[in-house]
Design an enzyme around this catalytic site. Structure first.
Site, PDB file in Angstrom:
ATOM      1  N   ASP A  90       0.922  -1.119  -0.061  1.00 45.78           N
ATOM      2  CA  ASP A  90      -0.045   0.042  -0.019  1.00 45.78           C
ATOM      3  C   ASP A  90       0.750   1.205   0.047  1.00 45.78           C
ATOM      4  OD1 ASP A  90      -2.402   1.499   0.072  1.00 45.78           O
ATOM      5  OD2 ASP A  90      -2.721   1.530   2.154  1.00 45.78           O
TER       6      ASP A  90
ATOM      7  N   ARG B 213       5.580   7.182  -0.440  1.00 45.90           N
ATOM      8  CA  ARG B 213       5.367   6.309   0.825  1.00 45.90           C
ATOM      9  C   ARG B 213       6.259   5.302   1.335  1.00 45.90           C
ATOM     10  NH1 ARG B 213      -1.528   6.425   1.303  1.00 45.90           N
ATOM     11  NH2 ARG B 213      -1.318   4.445   2.084  1.00 45.90           N
TER      12      ARG B 213
ATOM     13  N   ALA C  90      -7.760   9.638   8.271  1.00 45.25           N
ATOM     14  CA  ALA C  90      -7.736   8.271   8.950  1.00 45.25           C
ATOM     15  C   ALA C  90      -6.984   8.272  10.215  1.00 45.25           C
ATOM     16  CB  ALA C  90      -6.984   7.376   7.727  1.00 45.25           C
TER      17      ALA C  90
ATOM     18  N   ASP D  41       1.533   3.921  -1.794  1.00 43.44           N
ATOM     19  CA  ASP D  41       1.156   4.934  -2.831  1.00 43.44           C
ATOM     20  C   ASP D  41       2.389   5.987  -3.174  1.00 43.44           C
ATOM     21  OD1 ASP D  41      -2.094   6.135  -2.409  1.00 43.44           O
ATOM     22  OD2 ASP D  41      -1.426   4.207  -1.709  1.00 43.44           O
TER      23      ASP D  41
ATOM     24  N   ASN E 106       2.862  10.728   3.654  1.00 44.60           N
ATOM     25  CA  ASN E 106       1.595  10.636   3.152  1.00 44.60           C
ATOM     26  C   ASN E 106       1.272  11.607   2.140  1.00 44.60           C
ATOM     27  OD1 ASN E 106      -1.735  10.012   3.400  1.00 44.60           O
ATOM     28  ND2 ASN E 106      -0.626   8.383   3.745  1.00 44.60           N
TER      29      ASN E 106
END
Length: 590
Positions: free
Chosen positions: A324, A352, A564, A326, A425
């Site tokens: 994951d 990331r 998040a 990105d 992020n």
């Protein structure tokens, strides 16, 4: 009538009715055209682009607030905003936007995409109007992967251009606050939402989409702001027989739900008419055996022709990504001295996966890369020629990288560093062209991954399609890290107790950032020594910016922790559990 059509039919009337002028007369601002956007840095007191300029440097030349007097910075004024209410899977909204300022008038958004125009003249803020798009909170919030967020507006002609979580592009009259027109760009029926600010290029609004965790097929789209019609739409997951389709080697049509979202605002190089945009993770996130192959153009930076949307070049950071990781971050466009009196024209991206990359922005050719986090376990490093992970094997459909820590169907529970929130992020970097220093808002993290084997029958609209999920076994911290772009080496690091979730502002001798524990901080641009701090009392989840009006410089930042973090990552920062939802604009001055 479908749910989306019902929403469309009610939104325009509601938005027009809700926009009202809340203050008295005010001076008309100039219309914004392409020439002004090209020369935005010449208007030092304004902040006309989401990232300050087309190059996404987030650098302001204003110097009235400097390292000698920043210790005297105080709150000039504040303003409460709305948008705290939750919807769908989210308990409350948050603030991740960057204010836009033109000639003393500020335009900001809350998490639900309401737009506020504020008169910043006279050393105080006066709300002139609010445009509430009346987004269906539960319908959009149910498929907003990572929070009720909106990162801001853009200006064109006499319009304020904004997005909504439920996928609309809205043009609002800059003077009256009345909605001029709107069109549906993304489709929440499929799990598509929009959280990023528009990029305006040659009279077009460029839009990115979120939703990779819901099995969407990502895209970047351009809307002509005069005709209100779509000019082009480029999918980040190639269709059948399109270039890159051969990198999806499965027999399940994984491309159809391949992810590749584009939810962070890109940059633009006018000298080559190239839009540079980052692309997110493939889907499913952690079960990369479902989708053998490199999975282009996920985890990539793309160079696109601004007129047609055609992909000119790409650079992929993590092929067949099982982590994951990105590559959705902004690309910062800089010129630095090269060998033999040449100039290197670079696109910088802090990924990331924990590595910072420089590629040639005309070709996508790798120039240099380095880790900017303290702990990387998923790979032993980057190949110095290609920039690919040293374990990458183009002959293998399913990449293992450091196999002992890579999530897979045979290694169903493992720990990875950095964690899936990434070494960085979405919060934006900043670049000081005088010092040639690039400042990265860092997340120092590891997390625990559990893998779930995916099958085609699990691809369902508006439902998560991730192939597993993370948990947080260790405390997560952060830093502001400076990279010397002439050498590709770390030049300094200011450690922080908490992850950097808001982003960076650079001025000639200062760097500003915020903390999710509430502090706004100013650092010396060279040494990264802390020079000033103010505790806002609310979690900072947005980047600072600066502007001037009536000859006085101000620093502004939105405060209200959302996204998040407080839903999925809070156990790694338990002290942040005390931070309460909020929606507040802070403006500082000497």
């Amino acid at each position: 009538m479908t749910r989306l059509n019902w929403v469309r039919s009610h939104m325009l009337a509601a938005a027009v009715a809700s926009a009202a002028t809340l203050a008295g007369s005010f001076a008309l601002a100039d219309d914004v055209n392409q020439d002004r956007l090209l020369n935005a840095d010449k208007e030092a007191g304004n902040w006309l682009h989401h990232h300050k300029n087309y190059s996404a440097t987030r650098f302001s030349s204003l110097v009235d607030i400097n390292k000698d007097n920043v210790k005297n910075l105080k709150v000039a004024w504040t303003m409460h905003l709305g948008g705290v209410e939750g919807g769908g899977i989210w308990g409350h909204g948050g603030l991740e936007g960057t204010p836009i300022v033109e000639n003393g008038f500020m335009y900001v958004t809350d998490g639900w995409g309401s737009v506020y125009k504020i008169d910043a003249h006279g050393g105080k803020g006066v709300l002139l109007w609010k445009m509430d798009p009346k987004t269906d909170h539960d319908w959009a919030g149910a498929v907003a992967c990572c929070g009720v967020d909106n990162r801001g507006v853009a200006l064109w002609d006499n319009l304020v251009i904004s997005h909504t979580l439920d996928g609309r592009l809205i043009a609002t009259n800059k003077e009256t606050g009345q909605v001029a027109w709107q069109r549906q760009v993304a489709d929440p029926d499929k799990g598509e939402v929009i959280t990023g600010a528009p990029l305006i290029v040659k009279g077009m609004a460029i839009t990115g989409v979120a939703g990779a965790e819901y099995g969407i097929r990502g895209w970047i789209a351009a809307t002509d702001l005069k005709s209100q019609k779509e000019v082009w739409r480029t999918h980040t997951i190639p269709g059948k027989d399109e270039p890159g389709s051969e990198t999806w080697k499965d027999d399940k049509n994984a491309k159809a739900s391949g992810g590749g979202s584009t939810w962070v605002t890109g940059s633009y190089d006018p000298s080559t008419n190239t839009i540079v945009w980052g692309v997110g993770n493939p889907g499913p996130d952690w079960d990369n055996e479902y989708r053998p192959g490199d999975n282009l153009y996920t985890d990539s930076s793309l160079g696109l022709d601004a007129d047609t949307g055609k992909i000119k070049w790409h650079y992929q950071h993590t092929p067949n990504d099982p982590y994951d990781y990105d590559s959705v971050a902004e690309n910062v466009l800089v010129d630095v001295p090269g060998p033999n009196n040449t100039t290197l024209k670079l696109a910088l991206e802090a990924d990331r996966n924990g590595f910072a990359y420089a590629v040639d922005r005309n070709s996508g050719k790798f120039i240099w890369g380095l880790p900017f986090v303290k702990k990387v376990t998923w790979t032993k490093g980057l190949d110095p020629e290609s920039g690919k992970p040293v374990e990458y094997d183009p002959k293998q459909g399913v990449q293992k990288y450091n196999a002992s820590v890579t999530p897979s169907r045979t290694n169903k529970e493992t720990d990875i560093c950095p964690g899936n929130m990434g070494g960085k992020n979405w919060p934006p970097t900043a670049y000081n062209p005088n010092l040639k220093l690039w400042y990265i808002p860092v997340i120092e993290s590891c997390n625990h991954i559990k893998v779930e084997e995916m099958t085609p029958d699990k691809v369902k609209a508006r439902e998560f399609f991730t192939g597993g999920g993370p948990s947080q076994p260790v405390k997560i911290t952060g830093s502001v890290t400076a990279i010397d772009v002439t050498t590709g080496k770390v030049a300094g690091k200011a450690e922080t107790q908490f992850p950097n979730l808001g982003g960076i502002l650079a001025t000639p001798d200062l760097v500003f950032s915020g903390q999710p524990s509430g502090e706004v901080i100013a650092y010396d641009a060279k040494s990264l020594q802390q020079l000033w701090q103010f505790n806002t009392g609310g979690g900072v989840n947005a980047p600072p910016m600066t502007f001037s009006v009536d000859g006085k410089q101000y620093v502004a930042i939105l405060v209200g922790l959302g996204g998040a973090w407080d839903k999925w990552f809070i156990d790694a920062t338990p002290e942040l559990k005390r931070m309460q939802p909020g929606s507040m604009l802070y403006v500082f001055a000497l």
